[in-house]
Design a protein around this motif. Structure first.
Motif, PDB file in Angstrom:
ATOM      1  N   HIS A   1       0.811  -1.217   0.000  1.00  0.00           N
ATOM      2  CA  HIS A   1       0.000   0.000   0.000  1.00  0.00           C
ATOM      3  C   HIS A   1       0.847   1.272   0.000  1.00  0.00           C
ATOM      4  CE1 HIS A   1      -2.843  -2.986   1.903  1.00  0.00           C
ATOM      5  NE2 HIS A   1      -3.592  -2.505   0.929  1.00  0.00           N
ATOM      6  N   LEU A   2       2.085   1.165   0.480  1.00  0.00           N
ATOM      7  CA  LEU A   2       2.932   2.357   0.592  1.00  0.00           C
ATOM      8  C   LEU A   2       3.744   2.661  -0.662  1.00  0.00           C
ATOM      9  CD1 LEU A   2       4.502   2.267   4.202  1.00  0.00           C
ATOM     10  CD2 LEU A   2       2.592   3.619   3.375  1.00  0.00           C
TER      11      LEU A   2
ATOM     12  N   LYS B   1      -7.486   2.231   2.209  1.00  0.00           N
ATOM     13  CA  LYS B   1      -8.936   2.333   2.061  1.00  0.00           C
ATOM     14  C   LYS B   1      -9.289   3.315   0.950  1.00  0.00           C
ATOM     15  CE  LYS B   1     -10.933   1.367   6.616  1.00  0.00           C
ATOM     16  NZ  LYS B   1     -11.796   1.945   7.671  1.00  0.00           N
ATOM     17  N   GLY B   2     -10.424   3.050   0.310  1.00  0.00           N
ATOM     18  CA  GLY B   2     -10.973   3.990  -0.651  1.00  0.00           C
ATOM     19  C   GLY B   2     -10.176   4.094  -1.940  1.00  0.00           C
ATOM     20  N   GLN B   3     -10.639   4.945  -2.808  1.00  0.00           N
ATOM     21  CA  GLN B   3     -10.004   5.173  -4.113  1.00  0.00           C
ATOM     22  C   GLN B   3      -9.066   6.368  -3.988  1.00  0.00           C
ATOM     23  OE1 GLN B   3     -11.459   3.387  -7.090  1.00  0.00           O
ATOM     24  NE2 GLN B   3      -9.479   3.865  -8.007  1.00  0.00           N
TER      25      GLN B   3
ATOM     26  N   HIS C   1     -15.536   3.124   4.391  1.00  0.00           N
ATOM     27  CA  HIS C   1     -16.086   2.946   5.735  1.00  0.00           C
ATOM     28  C   HIS C   1     -16.051   1.486   6.196  1.00  0.00           C
ATOM     29  CE1 HIS C   1     -17.333   7.102   5.646  1.00  0.00           C
ATOM     30  NE2 HIS C   1     -17.969   6.901   4.509  1.00  0.00           N
ATOM     31  N   ASP C   2     -15.248   0.643   5.542  1.00  0.00           N
ATOM     32  CA  ASP C   2     -15.112  -0.752   5.963  1.00  0.00           C
ATOM     33  C   ASP C   2     -14.272  -0.853   7.235  1.00  0.00           C
ATOM     34  OD1 ASP C   2     -16.603  -1.722   3.912  1.00  0.00           O
ATOM     35  OD2 ASP C   2     -14.931  -2.495   2.727  1.00  0.00           O
ATOM     36  N   LEU C   3     -14.555  -1.899   8.034  1.00  0.00           N
ATOM     37  CA  LEU C   3     -13.671  -2.229   9.142  1.00  0.00           C
ATOM     38  C   LEU C   3     -12.354  -2.734   8.588  1.00  0.00           C
ATOM     39  CD1 LEU C   3     -16.025  -4.219  11.583  1.00  0.00           C
ATOM     40  CD2 LEU C   3     -15.263  -1.860  11.817  1.00  0.00           C
TER      41      LEU C   3
ATOM     42  N   VAL D   1     -16.804  -9.405   5.768  1.00  0.00           N
ATOM     43  CA  VAL D   1     -16.475  -8.149   5.101  1.00  0.00           C
ATOM     44  C   VAL D   1     -15.712  -8.467   3.816  1.00  0.00           C
ATOM     45  CG1 VAL D   1     -15.250  -5.957   5.276  1.00  0.00           C
ATOM     46  CG2 VAL D   1     -16.356  -6.925   7.307  1.00  0.00           C
ATOM     47  N   LYS D   2     -16.352  -8.208   2.683  1.00  0.00           N
ATOM     48  CA  LYS D   2     -15.675  -8.384   1.401  1.00  0.00           C
ATOM     49  C   LYS D   2     -14.888  -7.113   1.071  1.00  0.00           C
ATOM     50  CE  LYS D   2     -18.781 -11.649  -0.920  1.00  0.00           C
ATOM     51  NZ  LYS D   2     -19.595 -11.877  -2.146  1.00  0.00           N
ATOM     52  N   ARG D   3     -13.642  -7.287   0.611  1.00  0.00           N
ATOM     53  CA  ARG D   3     -12.807  -6.140   0.309  1.00  0.00           C
ATOM     54  C   ARG D   3     -12.528  -6.066  -1.192  1.00  0.00           C
ATOM     55  NH1 ARG D   3      -7.844  -6.709   3.707  1.00  0.00           N
ATOM     56  NH2 ARG D   3      -7.629  -4.434   3.567  1.00  0.00           N
ATOM     57  N   ILE D   4     -11.692  -5.149  -1.573  1.00  0.00           N
ATOM     58  CA  ILE D   4     -11.441  -4.860  -2.991  1.00  0.00           C
ATOM     59  C   ILE D   4     -10.031  -5.298  -3.361  1.00  0.00           C
ATOM     60  CG2 ILE D   4     -11.264  -2.999  -4.698  1.00  0.00           C
ATOM     61  CD1 ILE D   4     -13.235  -1.437  -2.774  1.00  0.00           C
ATOM     62  N   LEU D   5      -9.912  -5.983  -4.494  1.00  0.00           N
ATOM     63  CA  LEU D   5      -8.602  -6.364  -5.015  1.00  0.00           C
ATOM     64  C   LEU D   5      -8.183  -5.343  -6.069  1.00  0.00           C
ATOM     65  CD1 LEU D   5      -6.264  -8.469  -5.152  1.00  0.00           C
ATOM     66  CD2 LEU D   5      -7.568  -9.598  -6.975  1.00  0.00           C
TER      67      LEU D   5
END
Length: 635
Positions: free
Chosen positions: A457-458, A496-498, A548-550, A568-572
């Motif tokens: 992510h970084l 998180k988020g776009q 706003h996901d955990l 909780v489904k997340r985004i790939l």
């Protein structure tokens, strides 16, 4: 209120100390401390507490048969018999209280205390631990080879006599003629002819210790009046004099109080042998008057994060002690603050339950909190670093629980960041370093700094030299969702988020759309969406949450507490410039969506991204089997 006499008790019983108490006694007896005076400070403090409790009990129970006409502490020395007696006419104890308070260390953290006392080589630190863990009575055995205690609870008909040589057992028996209160007789060890500093049978030595450590005690401490030749250690028979000033430090002006007096008073209220980091004075006049003398400790107590730890400051009303650990005056995130609040207009019969509803107490609390936070903000850099190292984790709890002071708390917070590996940053400094056009304060939560710094992510943030807060404390998972922002800048998780960090994403959208749609369907049981990423530069994929996901860590915390949560489904997110992603797009175009190896590859890519962020695989065995098969084919 009266206490019934215990019936059918043998004349004398011999009982064993609890195992932890025996170990502690042995440490006291066989350890050598550079400053043994701590024992007298603790015994006088215990006697003062007993007087406080009796006066409060008589306010609450008008029928209590107790003599409160001349409450005091008396010290008596006998150089010939080599005894020192510490006597008070306070609340006293019943037989059961003697057994539970002295024969047993009924306090959490006992094992930790014993371990620390064994490990420490610093005599001052040892003394600190003695007081901190509330076992001051046992320090008597540093100077005495036998201790006799006689006590009678106020209102009771019969007293109790307790005696021990500290060898693992003690005797206890009724004492019919015991006066109200408690008398502790120390049968001192043989005199050390080479070291006269610790001759506690000497009146001059005892006076010196009282003046140094207990001068502020609000009850009179009396001793036999000294003869003109003080050094002779003789006294005028029958005449007693008060040897402490009895002046409440919080009622004296700052110019009238020395640093040494403040330090000793802090030790008295906190049982911490270290000097305080900072002293805070507060005085309100007008329709509602009160005075406060508060302290910031220089190090955290052992039980700072224990659920059953005592917290709060001492509450007095018109110089009358009301209660220890008044939680209503200090919020939990400032539970390390010690000191005294003396109010003028509260009822002497006030209870903890009434305090929680009292408007004046709420006003005092608000002002105390504001004063503590402003004091921390103004600390010089070295003191601030000490404070934040010791208490930062506790203070951050206030970001969740105290919305009214959230901005002030944020101003004193420091967080590790990618700007420096050694020095945490305050938010004002972060904002000052923000790049032109940067709208958010970026952060990433995780279990360790190493895990965060290795997170995919970084990658884009590191490449573009954006500073990111590195948040690894469990409480960080909570406050980042509760706090709106700082100085007009919103907090934004890089996971998180776009994020709009790179224009490459929009450039590749059309050509990758078929692959993204297919992968979203193929991985539909695991993810809510597959999309291109602007946050990756070297990794093929990463997993992110919606705004706003955990977070996965917070989800684990809630489940560990027994809370049922929906999956909780997340985004790939895929890196369109990575060869693996580009190759998968080509294979999908050429072979179509029905090739099972493509589905297998898509799942592998998801699982690798999950591992990269420190997540748990849903089926580790399957992942290893597929990966081994692919490696075999590659060879």
């Amino acid at each position: 209120m009266t206490f019934s006499t215990q019936k059918e008790i043998p004349v004398t019983e011999t009982l064993e100390f609890q195992s932890e108490a025996r170990q502690l006694l042995q440490l006291m007896i066989h350890s050598i401390y550079s400053n043994k005076d701590v024992f007298l400070r603790e015994l006088v403090s215990n006697a003062s507490d007993a007087l406080d409790k009796l006066r409060l009990e008589t306010y609450r129970d008008k029928d209590l048969e107790a003599d409160t006409s001349d409450l005091h502490i008396e010290l008596e020395t006998d150089p010939v018999a080599r005894t020192l007696t510490v006597r008070d006419n306070g609340i006293g104890m019943t037989r059961d209280e003697v057994v539970s308070l002295i024969g047993t260390i009924a306090k959490s953290g006992t094992a930790e205390l014993l371990a620390k006392l064994r490990e420490t080589k610093d005599s001052a630190a040892s003394a600190d631990l003695i007081g901190q863990f509330g076992v001051g009575f046992y320090s008597s055995f540093m100077v005495a080879d036998k201790v006799t205690l006689v006590t009678r609870r106020a209102g009771a008909d019969e007293g109790v006599r307790w005696e021990s040589a500290g060898e693992g057992t003690y005797t206890i028996e009724p004492a019919e003629d015991a006066p109200q209160g408690t008398s502790v007789v120390l049968h001192l060890k043989p005199e050390d002819t080479e070291d006269k500093l610790y001759d506690y049978a000497s009146p001059a030595k005892v006076r010196e210790v009282v003046k140094r450590y207990s001068d502020f005690i609000t009850w009179p401490i009396r001793m036999a009046k000294a003869a003109p030749a003080e050094e002779s250690d003789e006294s005028t028979d029958g005449e007693l004099e008060t040897v402490n000033s009895m002046k409440a430090l919080w009622a004296r002006s700052a110019s009238e109080v020395t640093e040494d007096e403040l330090t000793e008073f802090y030790r008295h209220v906190s049982h911490d042998w270290s000097p305080p980091l900072e002293t805070i004075r507060l005085q309100a006049e007008g329709t509602f008057e009160y005075q406060a003398l508060l302290f910031l400790p220089s190090r955290a107590p052992f039980d700072l994060f224990m659920r059953d730890a005592r917290r709060g400051v001492q509450l007095y009303v018109k110089r009358v002690f009301i209660m220890d650990d008044c939680e209503a005056l200090v919020p939990e995130y400032l539970r390390f603050v010690k000191g005294v609040v003396d109010a003028q207009d509260l009822s002497l019969n006030v209870s903890r339950e009434i305090l929680q509803q009292d408007r004046q107490i709420e006003l005092i609390r608000r002002r105390l909190v504001r004063k503590v936070l402003s004091t921390v903000k103004a600390l010089e850099p070295e003191k601030y670093r000490t404070f934040w190292t010791e208490f930062g984790k506790a203070v951050k709890e206030g970001l969740v629980s105290d919305a009214g002071n959230r901005d002030s708390i944020l101003e004193i917070c420091s967080f590790p960041s990618t700007h420096s590996a050694d020095e945490p940053t305050r938010l004002a400094d972060y904002v000052a370093r923000m790049k032109d056009g940067q709208e958010h304060i970026y952060y990433l939560t995780g279990e360790s700094r190493q895990a965060i710094e290795n997170s995919p992510h970084l990658e884009a943030f590191r490449a573009k030299d954006y500073e990111v807060l590195v948040l690894t404390d469990p409480i960080d998972e909570m406050w980042v969702d509760a706090v709106e922002g700082f100085e007009g800048k919103q907090f934004q998780s890089v996971a998180k988020g776009q994020l709009d960090l790179d224009e490459q994403e929009s450039e590749h959208t059309e050509e990758f759309k078929p692959l993204l749609d297919w992968m979203t369907t193929a991985l539909g049981d695991t993810v809510k969406e597959v999309r291109l990423s602007s946050r990756l530069t070297t990794s093929p994929a990463c997993i992110v949450g919606d705004e706003h996901d955990l977070t996965p860590t917070l989800e684990k915390m809630y489940r560990a507490m027994g809370q049922e949560l929906p999956p909780v489904k997340r985004i790939l997110e895929l890196n369109p410039t990575h060869p693996l992603v580009a190759g998968l797009r080509t294979a999908h175009t050429e072979r179509g969506a029905d090739d099972p190896r493509l589905t297998e590859t898509a799942q592998l890519m998801h699982d690798m991204a999950l591992l990269a962020e420190g997540g748990d695989l849903p089926d580790p065995a399957k992942f290893v089997k597929v990966l081994a098969s692919r490696l075999e084919q590659a060879l």
